[in-house]
Design a protein around this motif. Sequence first.
Motif, PDB file in Angstrom:
ATOM      1  N   UNK A   7      75.289  54.312  69.160  1.00 22.93           N
ATOM      2  CA  UNK A   7      74.226  55.178  69.682  1.00 22.93           C
ATOM      3  C   UNK A   7      73.880  56.285  68.689  1.00 22.93           C
ATOM      4  N   UNK A   8      74.890  56.798  68.005  1.00 20.13           N
ATOM      5  CA  UNK A   8      74.647  57.831  66.997  1.00 20.13           C
ATOM      6  C   UNK A   8      73.827  57.255  65.831  1.00 20.13           C
ATOM      7  N   UNK A   9      74.164  56.027  65.409  1.00 21.49           N
ATOM      8  CA  UNK A   9      73.407  55.375  64.336  1.00 21.49           C
ATOM      9  C   UNK A   9      71.978  55.074  64.776  1.00 21.49           C
ATOM     10  N   UNK A  10      71.807  54.677  66.025  1.00 20.19           N
ATOM     11  CA  UNK A  10      70.466  54.450  66.558  1.00 20.19           C
ATOM     12  C   UNK A  10      69.660  55.744  66.554  1.00 20.19           C
ATOM     13  N   UNK A  11      70.277  56.841  66.910  1.00 19.34           N
ATOM     14  CA  UNK A  11      69.602  58.140  66.885  1.00 19.34           C
ATOM     15  C   UNK A  11      69.171  58.536  65.482  1.00 19.34           C
TER      16      UNK A  11
END
Length: 66
Positions: free
Chosen positions: A35-39
């Motif tokens: 999710x952090x990488x997607x953000x």
Amino acid sequence: MLSFLVWVLLLMVCWPIALLALLLYPLVWLLLLPLRLLGIGVDAVFSLLKAIVMLPARVLGHNPAR
């Protein structure tokens, strides 16, 4: 530092929950990593779109720093 102090307080109040939190923290971090990488990717796309939209103004001499 604050999270460490909160963990020490939890360790003094209820040590089994503190140890469980210490063991589960890496697993939660690994689960939230995608999710952090997607953000980061979404932020990069929005920055690119902003740069594309603002390009004509920059070519005409508008300086947003002024």
